[in-house]
Design a protein around this motif. Structure first.
Motif, short mmCIF file in Angstrom:
data_model
loop_
_atom_site.label_atom_id
_atom_site.label_comp_id
_atom_site.label_asym_id
_atom_site.label_seq_id
_atom_site.Cartn_x
_atom_site.Cartn_y
_atom_site.Cartn_z
N THR A 35 -3.49 -4.88 4.29
CA THR A 35 -3.03 -3.64 4.75
C THR A 35 -3.85 -1.88 5.01
O THR A 35 -3.09 -1.63 5.60
N SER A 36 -5.02 -2.14 4.61
CA SER A 36 -5.65 -0.67 5.42
C SER A 36 -6.70 -0.81 6.01
O SER A 36 -6.52 -2.03 7.31
N CYS A 58 0.06 -6.57 -0.91
CA CYS A 58 -0.78 -5.90 0.50
C CYS A 58 -2.20 -5.25 0.04
O CYS A 58 -2.26 -5.18 -0.54
N ALA A 75 -4.11 -2.28 -0.95
CA ALA A 75 -3.60 -1.02 -1.12
C ALA A 75 -3.89 0.04 -1.46
O ALA A 75 -3.37 1.00 -1.11
N SER A 89 -5.44 1.42 1.50
CA SER A 89 -4.14 1.70 3.06
C SER A 89 -3.37 3.11 2.96
O SER A 89 -3.65 3.44 2.09
N LEU A 105 2.25 1.58 4.08
CA LEU A 105 2.92 0.55 2.72
C LEU A 105 4.14 0.88 2.98
O LEU A 105 5.01 -0.61 2.43
N ILE A 134 6.57 -2.64 3.20
CA ILE A 134 6.55 -3.12 1.50
C ILE A 134 8.45 -3.14 2.37
O ILE A 134 8.86 -4.45 1.45
N ILE A 192 0.52 -4.23 -5.56
CA ILE A 192 0.39 -2.93 -5.13
C ILE A 192 -1.22 -3.34 -5.63
O ILE A 192 -1.89 -3.13 -6.97
N ILE A 199 5.86 4.84 -3.52
CA ILE A 199 6.21 4.30 -2.73
C ILE A 199 7.60 3.22 -3.60
O ILE A 199 8.20 3.57 -3.03
#
Length: 516
Positions: A104-105, A142, A145, A148, A153, A157, A170, A189
């Motif tokens: 996800t980054s 992810c 993360a 990210s 995120l 999510i 995470i 988050i």
């Protein structure tokens, strides 16, 4: 004070831990570790990456068939074939989990996946829904993360939970995070994702900056209720968060952590020693909790304080984590039943009577050399016996080494090579060097020696020495293990075992390989 919340301990020694260079385990060894993890009362055992190889699939399936008290999990990329293979492997489990992930980054999405953020979300949702068709327990990670963007995120999510993910992980995949910052990210988050109450939040921290445990604990303080960890902090690069350190930190500082685990800490040291013996990764003496010096006091002031009142310098009891002298007082006149009984108490089982007989013969031979046989000796005997392969290309038949002051050491040894005995003699700078040169003259393996390590299994000059030999060839890395009261013989055993591994085992897919 309100009741303590449960902190889920997710052990990934058999998956992420196995990604340490040379730490590959066969399915029998994985099962031995899974059984002691079950004794530890680990909540979730990540047994492997089922799509990686046939061996990984069989190991996950065997563990799923055997383990009853822990959830058995398989990793899977967000790819249909991965999800389906993982589901097939964990099908026999009383409680099974599929753990799927995607990066996800920005750096991973752009350079590794070559996908847009929208495509990443779509792929994740699709995979989670497919996994939910197989099991109710689905974890989504992810990847990377720690690097990210927070808004993305939260977006992915929320979509993952809506698609059916019950645990959200995470990970600080590259060990980049700093505790205060990482804890705050996890807390934000949980606060910002509208359906966060429908999932357990987890963290998986790597130790590249030596902060894996600190980052994990910071996240627990902000609401994470699962930590992913390994025995001895085993894992690729600098390793993962250490299970023993996380568990004992939470247990020791109950004034700060309003959570509790179900871990039976008395099995921590035995688990540490078993993982070290099987993987060939020794535990450094000053390692917290499980290192040989963890409860040792050299300073006279410290010794005096501990004698007067233990808590002056000890914040934990050594026996609470499994430190005790547990020797098997058997000798050469002891019978097979006593030997078998102690093995069963240690959770060691052999598939055939032939294997048991071979182990018993090793035990008898060792009993002739040592006054006391310790549990660590038995674990080493079991590991050596179980790694004997009738189809192995190489095996040590006999050897003789001459080493004296002022004379160049010479090793003469006989190997079984592809079913035929071959003998060679070689000189070297020392007895071990001469031994390895003799082996190479017979095998011509083309391998590069990357690591040679010797550790004593127990105390005393009559202790068995445990040797780790790491070989590399064509990008493949393996660890060979050998144990014997004679260090040179142990070295030869380790080198021969490494040769068998590097010539027989196929490569396996790395779980972070881009194939989406």
């Amino acid at each position: 004070m309100s009741a303590k919340e449960h902190l889920v301990i997710f052990d990934t020694t058999l998956r992420d831990g196995e990604q340490s260079p040379g730490a590959t385990m066969n399915k029998t060894e994985k099962l031995r570790i899974a059984k002691i993890l079950e004794k530890l009362r680990v909540d979730v055992i990540e047994a492997g990456f089922a799509i990686a190889s046939q061996g990984d699939f069989e190991a996950v399936k065997l563990i799923a068939e055997t383990i009853k008290d822990s959830t058995v999990c398989s990793l899977a990329r967000v790819i249909d074939k991965d999800i389906d293979r993982a589901a097939e492997a964990i099908r026999p489990a009383q409680r099974g989990r599929i753990h799927t992930f995607i990066a996800t980054s920005p750096i991973h999405m752009q350079h590794k996946l070559q996908m847009t953020p929208d495509e990443v979300v779509e792929q994740a949702v699709r995979a989670i829904k497919r996994a939910r068709n197989h099991v109710d327990d689905v974890e989504f990670s992810c990847e990377d993360a720690g690097r990210s963007e927070l808004d993305f995120l939260c977006r992915i999510i929320e979509a993952a939970i809506h698609a059916g993910a019950t645990t959200i992980n995470i990970p600080d995949t590259v060990g980049y995070a700093i505790p205060e910052q990482f804890g705050e990210t996890v807390g934000q988050i949980i606060q910002r994702v509208p359906n966060a109450d429908k999932a357990i939040f987890s963290v998986h921290c790597h130790n590249d900056l030596g902060l894996a445990v600190a980052n994990s604990l910071a996240a627990v303080g902000q609401g994470a209720r699962q930590v992913e960890c390994t025995i001895n902090g085993l894992g690729e690069r600098a390793g993962n968060a250490s299970l023993e350190e996380l568990v004992m930190a939470v247990r020791t500082r109950q004034d700060l952590f309003h959570v509790e685990t179900r871990i039976d800490t008395r099995h921590i040291v035995p688990a540490s020693r078993l993982v070290s013996t099987i993987t060939g990764f020794p535990v450094q003496p000053n390692k917290a909790i499980v290192g040989a010096n963890a409860f040792a006091h050299e300073s006279g002031i410290h010794q005096d304080g501990v004698i007067k009142h233990r808590e002056t310098y000890e914040i934990m009891r050594a026996e609470d984590v499994g430190w005790h002298t547990n020797s098997l007082v058997l000798g050469k006149h002891s019978g097979r039943n006593a030997f078998r009984s102690r093995l069963q108490e240690l959770g060691i089982q052999f598939e055939t009577e032939t294997e048991l007989n071979a182990a018993f013969t090793r035990f008898k031979a060792l009993a002739d050399l040592k006054h006391e046989i310790f549990d660590e000796d038995l674990q080493a005997i079991a590991t050596d016996t179980k790694r004997k392969d009738a189809d192995a290309r190489f095996s040590l038949v006999c050897m003789r080494v001459c080493s004296e002051t002022g004379v160049v050491p010479v090793a003469e040894l006989t190997l079984m090579v592809d079913g035929k005995e071959r003998t060679a003699e070689a000189e070297g700078s020392g007895p071990v060097d001469a031994t390895f040169r003799a082996i190479e003259s017979l095998t011509d393996s083309g391998c590069t020696l990357q690591l040679y390590s010797v550790n004593n299994i127990t105390g005393g000059t009559d202790s068995q020495g445990e040797v780790t030999v790491r070989l590399e060839r064509g990008g493949r890395i393996v660890n060979g293990l050998g144990a014997d009261t004679d260090i040179v013989i142990a070295s030869a055993k380790a080198y021969v075992q490494a040769l068998n591994l590097i010539t027989s085992e196929g490569s396996k897919q790395h779980p972070q390989a881009a194939d989406v």
